[in-house]
Design an enzyme around this catalytic site. Structure first.
Site, PDB file in Angstrom:
ATOM      1  N   LYS A 258       0.821  -1.173   0.130  1.00 13.17           N
ATOM      2  CA  LYS A 258      -0.060   0.045   0.249  1.00 13.17           C
ATOM      3  C   LYS A 258       0.921   1.161   0.066  1.00 13.17           C
ATOM      4  CE  LYS A 258      -3.802  -1.612   2.532  1.00 13.17           C
ATOM      5  NZ  LYS A 258      -4.958  -1.596   1.662  1.00 13.17           N
ATOM      6  N   ARG A 332     -10.096 -11.637   1.479  1.00 18.00           N
ATOM      7  CA  ARG A 332     -10.917 -12.542   0.946  1.00 18.00           C
ATOM      8  C   ARG A 332     -10.328 -13.978   0.855  1.00 18.00           C
ATOM      9  NH1 ARG A 332     -11.201  -9.450  -4.677  1.00 18.00           N
ATOM     10  NH2 ARG A 332     -11.133  -7.692  -3.211  1.00 18.00           N
TER      11      ARG A 332
END
Ligand code: BES
Ligand code: ZN
Ligand code: ZN
Length: 489
Positions: A258, A332
């Site tokens: 990030k 996920r």
């Protein structure tokens, strides 16, 4: 802070200060005794507006209506105005709109949220002097209510607000002080305190369970992962539900790192896991007649020589292969295995997951609203209604027949990111749906709490930082489905 119902009128109760909600902008209600003073200081009685009149021993707070969320905000603002002052006790009347239970609960919740502070890391801690709130057995509109109902409302509000504030504390704690093991230790302590069953799996046991997608995410971290599973099994259970939480104690993005400004706040990526712990604690204390399994996948997503990579192909617990194209879509992967685990171990009637899953959900709905996704229209509607009744905001993001195609992979069964930059909250949910067994599709709900789980400014009765998102809405849903009769809001 304690709350006591006193079987007297407000005027007859002895307290250091009185809290008055100003609903009528003409200041004509009998509880508004200082009309001239309020006009002198130009107090208008707008929502969130507060006037502390120390000489009259009253604090006035505006409220647009007697709607339960107005009451929460007003209560929070009043308590905030009294903090850091010398008042030890306050008294207040009751503000019923339709249902006494709802609004008495709302006041107590609002007060406890208003009083919430996270000062774990502050050298100087400000102790609040305010100890007791006396709630008078007198209603703003002279509506009747029973003492029993009022006491029940107060107790329920305390359970739900304390669970929510506890979740905020966990989420606000710095990532180095809340590693997967730390979170598992806290879960174990909750289980012991509440008399719940518990199972904690470490990395070896995760490998035995074939949870390789989860393990891939965990691999580069110096802090090994944990699967947390608490179970509340009341004798009179009317249904079984598994609630699965994303517990990224830190999400750096992994090798798909990030940018620094997006990395700050990623301690909050464990909010789903913390929420499921809060939910099971509250459900147990409220004695909700439902068997509840709180399951959390706790790990960090870090970088290092051992990190999983874009291009890797992972084999999930159910045997499906996943092409990794972005290591920042890690939640996920963890949830995929945890959802498989829940369906394998438990004969569920419902399966919910709660996760700070996508930035796209925040883009879609704004930072205050939870995204609700799933195949069962009625179930989604009941969740959104429960959220609304609980004081949380939630809205549906709809699936359609075209979006699943965006997850197709040329090398594996499915890809961990969409080939489109749009609709990311929904495609993330569709990815998860690949790990929901056919027979369970109608039982599943996905809650994306990426927005309200953590907000870096105060809003309404919420303080800076963690919001405890998901706790109140799921507890309310359980109550509406399995406890309340249809007439109860
Ligand atoms: N934890 C983040 C999602 C998130 C973003 C939560 C902002 C709270 C606030 C998640 O793991 C993530 O990084 N998702 C990516 C997915 C993308 C790579 C498909 C995102 O949202 O950008
Ligand atoms: Zn991520
Ligand atoms: Zn994440």
């Amino acid at each position: 802070m304690k709350f006591e119902l006193i079987e007297k009128k407000v005027a007859d109760i002895d307290a250091d200060i009185e809290i008055v909600l100003v609903v009528d902008k003409n200041f004509e209600h009998k509880w508004v005794k200082d009309r001239d003073d309020l006009e002198t200081i130009n107090f208008k009685g707008e929502s969130e507006e507060v006037a502390l009149l120390p000489h009259q021993k009253r604090v006035y707070v505006g409220a647009k209506s007697l709607d339960h969320d107005e009451i929460r905000i007003a209560a929070a603002k009043a308590i905030k105005a009294l903090q850091n002052k010398k008042y030890k006790s306050a008294k207040v009347g009751v503000y019923i709109q339709n249902c006494p239970v709802t609004n008495i609960k709302a006041f107590v919740e609002g007060a406890l949220f208003g009083a919430y502070r996270f000062d774990k890391y502050k050298s100087k801690k400000q102790e609040s002097e305010l100890q007791t709130i006396y709630i008078a057995k007198e209603d703003y509109s002279d509506k009747e209510f029973t003492t029993q109902n009022a006491i029940k409302s107060i107790n329920e509000a305390i359970i739900v607000a304390e669970a929510t504030n506890f979740v905020k504390d966990l989420v606000n704690t710095a990532p180095d002080d809340m590693t997967p093991k730390d979170l598992a230790d806290i879960a174990e302590q909750i289980a012991k305190d509440e008399g719940l069953e518990y199972t904690i799996l470490d990395e070896k046991e995760l490998a035995k369970e074939g949870m390789n997608a989860f393990l891939a995410v965990a691999r580069a971290s110096a802090h090994p992962p944990r699967l947390i599973h608490l179970a509340y099994k009341p004798k009179n259970a009317k249904a079984k539900i598994a609630i699965v939480g994303k517990g990224l104690t830190y999400d750096s993005g992994g090798l798909s790192l990030k940018p620094s400004e997006y990395m700050v706040t990623m301690k909050s990526d464990k909010s789903g896991a913390c929420a499921v712990l809060g939910i099971i604690q509250a459900a147990k204390r409220l004695q909700i007649p439902v068997e509840i399994h709180a399951i959390a996948g706790a790990t960090e997503n870090m970088i290092g020589g051992d990190a999983y990579k874009p291009d890797d192909v992972l084999v999930a617990k159910n045997g499906k292969t996943i092409e990794v194209r972005n290591t920042d879509a890690e939640g996920r992967l963890v949830l995929a295995d945890c959802l498989c685990y829940a369906q394998e171990k438990i004969d569920i009637d419902y399966i919910f997951d709660i996760a700070t899953l996508t930035g796209a959900c925040v883009v879609a709905l704004g930072e205050y609203t939870t995204g609700v996704m799933g195949f069962n229209e009625e179930l989604k509607t009941t969740i959104i209604e429960a959220a609304q009744a609980s004081g949380e905001l939630a809205a549906q993001l709809p699936f359609n027949r075209y979006l699943p195609k965006l997850l197709e992979s040329k090398v594996a069964d499915i890809c961990n990111i969409s080939s489109s930059r749009y609709g990311g909250a929904i495609t993330a949910a569709l990815f998860l749906s690949e790990f929901i067994e056919e027979k369970n599709r109608q039982k599943w709900i996905h809650l994306d709490i990426a927005g309200p789980a953590y907000v870096e400014k105060e809003w309404g009765y919420h303080s800076y930082g963690a919001g405890g998102a998901g706790v109140r809405m799921v507890v309310k849903w359980l109550q509406k489905q399995f406890v309340f009769n249809k007439k109860h809001p």
